[in-house]
Design an enzyme around this catalytic site. Structure first.
Site, mmCIF file in Angstrom:
data_model
loop_
_atom_site.group_PDB
_atom_site.id
_atom_site.type_symbol
_atom_site.label_atom_id
_atom_site.label_comp_id
_atom_site.label_asym_id
_atom_site.label_seq_id
_atom_site.Cartn_x
_atom_site.Cartn_y
_atom_site.Cartn_z
ATOM 1 N N GLU A 1 0.886 -1.176 0.000
ATOM 2 C CA GLU A 1 0.000 0.000 0.000
ATOM 3 C C GLU A 1 0.915 1.214 0.000
ATOM 4 O OE1 GLU A 1 -3.114 -0.040 -0.370
ATOM 5 O OE2 GLU A 1 -3.865 -1.953 0.383
ATOM 6 N N CYS B 1 -2.777 8.582 3.324
ATOM 7 C CA CYS B 1 -2.444 8.040 2.006
ATOM 8 C C CYS B 1 -3.543 8.334 1.000
ATOM 9 C CB CYS B 1 -2.197 6.539 2.102
ATOM 10 S SG CYS B 1 -3.504 5.658 2.942
HETATM 11 P P1 NAD Z 1 8.489 5.353 4.356
HETATM 12 O O1 NAD Z 1 8.428 4.541 3.124
HETATM 13 O O2 NAD Z 1 9.564 6.353 4.498
HETATM 14 O O3 NAD Z 1 8.621 4.411 5.633
HETATM 15 C C1 NAD Z 1 7.698 3.365 5.900
HETATM 16 C C2 NAD Z 1 8.393 2.269 6.693
HETATM 17 O O4 NAD Z 1 9.354 1.602 5.890
HETATM 18 C C3 NAD Z 1 9.124 2.746 7.935
HETATM 19 O O5 NAD Z 1 8.830 1.855 8.987
HETATM 20 C C4 NAD Z 1 10.581 2.651 7.523
HETATM 21 O O6 NAD Z 1 11.466 2.460 8.588
HETATM 22 C C5 NAD Z 1 10.561 1.430 6.635
HETATM 23 N N1 NAD Z 1 11.691 1.329 5.693
HETATM 24 C C6 NAD Z 1 12.428 2.319 5.169
HETATM 25 N N2 NAD Z 1 13.330 1.824 4.295
HETATM 26 C C7 NAD Z 1 13.151 0.487 4.261
HETATM 27 C C8 NAD Z 1 13.744 -0.574 3.521
HETATM 28 N N3 NAD Z 1 14.726 -0.350 2.649
HETATM 29 N N4 NAD Z 1 13.283 -1.834 3.719
HETATM 30 C C9 NAD Z 1 12.268 -2.056 4.573
HETATM 31 N N5 NAD Z 1 11.667 -1.089 5.304
HETATM 32 C C10 NAD Z 1 12.097 0.170 5.144
HETATM 33 O O7 NAD Z 1 7.036 6.019 4.464
HETATM 34 P P2 NAD Z 1 6.497 7.110 5.505
HETATM 35 O O8 NAD Z 1 7.152 8.425 5.205
HETATM 36 O O9 NAD Z 1 6.549 6.567 6.885
HETATM 37 O O10 NAD Z 1 4.943 7.196 5.100
HETATM 38 C C11 NAD Z 1 4.428 8.132 4.210
HETATM 39 C C12 NAD Z 1 4.121 7.493 2.868
HETATM 40 O O11 NAD Z 1 3.320 6.338 3.053
HETATM 41 C C13 NAD Z 1 3.318 8.394 1.952
HETATM 42 O O12 NAD Z 1 3.811 8.290 0.638
HETATM 43 C C14 NAD Z 1 1.917 7.800 2.003
HETATM 44 O O13 NAD Z 1 1.120 8.076 0.872
HETATM 45 C C15 NAD Z 1 2.195 6.367 2.184
HETATM 46 N N6 NAD Z 1 1.064 5.706 2.821
HETATM 47 C C16 NAD Z 1 0.329 4.819 2.083
HETATM 48 C C17 NAD Z 1 -0.776 4.203 2.651
HETATM 49 C C18 NAD Z 1 -1.633 3.240 1.865
HETATM 50 O O14 NAD Z 1 -2.456 2.550 2.444
HETATM 51 N N7 NAD Z 1 -1.465 3.159 0.570
HETATM 52 C C19 NAD Z 1 -1.109 4.475 3.983
HETATM 53 C C20 NAD Z 1 -0.329 5.365 4.693
HETATM 54 C C21 NAD Z 1 0.778 5.969 4.108
#
Ligand code: NAD
Length: 469
Positions: free
Chosen positions: A243, A277
């Protein structure tokens, strides 16, 4: 029911490295989060592997009963959880925010527990009897973001547990306390080792995504991280539900009533102060009613109180972190520099603590402007004028993401026709972002793949197995 202090004490580490988590509204300390390592992750995965077979052997009824008790436990601690969430994430207690999020955790647990998933008889013609079953995967990894930390964790873990899996959760570095507290409450009703939170950094997330003992990763976060997870999961051919980010369009048709839709448009865009999101992030309005929609939206937005989340009056809060504040500020400045008209907001106070960015509406803006083309993930909505529905649909579909979208009209038939032409996982009509635990939710294009919620969401946490005899 426990007190807020008792809940915080229960998740505060007594040894090992810690990190102070700051309140985004005040800059003061909320609590200490453990800094877990890859070794902690290995221990959590081993515990999950040990706990999973007995949990799977319990069967659906007993697992569902445990999830219903876990929902009761969330409700018993709802106020303490909401206060911690408000302090760590910034979202106000009231409005569609912290209390709403904790309520959603209980609701999603209950629906995951009670949704019926029977084996399907695919062929039964006297010669062949083929049945489709969904078996447990084993250990599932859940990696989440900072915007709805408790609710999204429940979205990931409730169907995983219901389907007989164990779960290792890697919360966002920005909001670990909320997820640790939620898991502490859920674990009052779950066997030891089945659900563990590893509060580490990206290295821990990356290891979880490549771990040979993990059969599936549920990921919610940015598209860039989603791509990294696809790569690191490739060698073990992991199942993935992704997602990812969105940049949802809303299209207001010329027959819509501006006054009647203004509040729905506002909350579609500004829920959780825009850090959602599937929030409305680009609003396309027909030129016949463009001025009227701008005016009504400005009236609604100007009346919404923003401030410290613990103040019962507020419904909008700070951005969760400075990085997100800077993104929103940069995009609004780019819009202003291009000659777009700032109808409301746009000037954050510089003399107060906290990452507050005011509710901002930007009109007369070009579709190619960065505030339209990039995901702002904050309280700044661009309003773009269009003159034909074809033009509006083309602009809505022009980006490489497609999570949600919405069509606003007084004519439901016309709205459905336009909805069918939009490239997104969900199209809402006269509402935006209204997720429902019974209704499948997922992205199109680079907003990800796989469905969550409802029976489709349960199937995604099982391994399909055909018995053919
Ligand atoms: P992010 O991708 O920076 O981080 C999300 C998670 O991934 C964190 O826990 C982070 O530590 C982890 N992470 C980072 N690098 C990684 C890697 N290489 N391997 C595995 N895990 C890793 O996202 P964010 O800034 O926390 O969230 C905001 C984004 O999320 C926005 O783009 C938003 O649209 C999206 N979002 C989507 C949904 C949905 O349901 N589609 C819901 C909420 C947020």
């Amino acid at each position: 029911m426990e007190t807020y202090d008792a809940l915080l004490a229960a998740i505060t580490p007594t040894s090992g490295a810690t990190r102070t988590i700051l309140d985004p509204a005040t800059g003061t300390a909320v609590g200490e989060a453990p800094v877990h390592t890859v070794q902690d992750l290995e221990r959590a995965v081993a515990a999950a592997e040990a706990a999973q077979p007995a949990w799977a052997a319990l069967g659906h009824d007993a697992r569902s009963a445990a999830l219903l008790r876990a929902a009761d436990a969330v409700e018993r601690s709802a106020e303490e959880l909401a206060r911690l969430l408000s302090r760590e994430q910034g979202k106000p207690l009231n409005g569609p925010n912290a209390r709403f999020e904790v309520g959603a955790c209980a609701a999603w647990l209950r629906v995951a527990a009670t949704t019926v998933l029977e084996p399907e008889t695919v062929v039964d013609d006297g010669e062949t009897r083929a049945e489709l079953h969904y078996r447990p995967i084993g250990v599932v990894g859940a990696i989440g973001p900072w915007n709805w930390p408790m609710m999204i964790t429940v979205w990931q873990i409730a169907p995983a547990l219901r389907m007989g899996n164990a779960v290792v959760v890697k919360p966002s570095e920005y909001t670990p306390l909320s997820v640790l507290a939620l898991a502490k409450v859920l674990n009052e009703e779950l066997p030891e080792g089945l659900l563990t939170v590893v509060s580490g950094g990206r290295d821990v997330g990356a290891r979880l995504a490549e771990h040979p003992a993990v059969g599936k990763v549920m990921f919610t976060g940015s598209t860039a991280t989603g791509k990294a997870i696809i790569r690191s999961s490739a060698d073990t051919v992991k199942r993935l539900t992704l997602e990812l980010g969105g940049n949802d369009a809303g299209i207001v048709l010329p027959d819509a009533d501006p006054k009647a839709i203004a509040e729905g448009l506002f909350w579609g865009a500004f829920i959780n102060t825009g850090q959602t999101c599937a929030a409305l992030k680009r609003l396309y309005v027909h030129s016949d009613i463009y001025e009227a929609v701008c005016e009504e939206l400005t009236t609604v937005a100007a009346a919404m109180p923003m401030g410290n989340g613990l103040d019962e009056n507020n419904v909008l809060g700070p951005l969760q972190n400075r990085q997100q504040f800077d993104i929103v500020a940069r995009l609004v400045e780019a819009a202003r520099d291009s000659g777009a008209k700032i109808l409301l907001g746009g000037n954050p106070a510089t003399d107060q603590p906290g990452h507050f960015y005011p509710a901002t509406l930007v009109a007369d803006i070009d579709n190619a402007n960065p505030l339209v083309a990039e995901e702002q993930f904050g309280p700044a909505l661009p309003i773009i004028r269009y003159s034909t529905v074809d033009e509006a649909v083309a602009m809505a579909n022009a980006l490489d993401v497609g999570l949600g979208a919405s069509v606003w009209s007084s004519d439901p038939v016309a709205a459905r026709e336009v909805a069918a032409r939009i490239q997104s996982g969900t199209v809402w009509i006269n509402k935006h972002g209204a997720v429902d635990p019974r209704v499948p939710f997922g992205g199109a294009k680079q907003s990800g793949y796989g469905l969550e919620f409802g029976v489709e969401g349960l199937k995604a946490l099982g391994v399909p197995q055909v018995i053919n005899g």
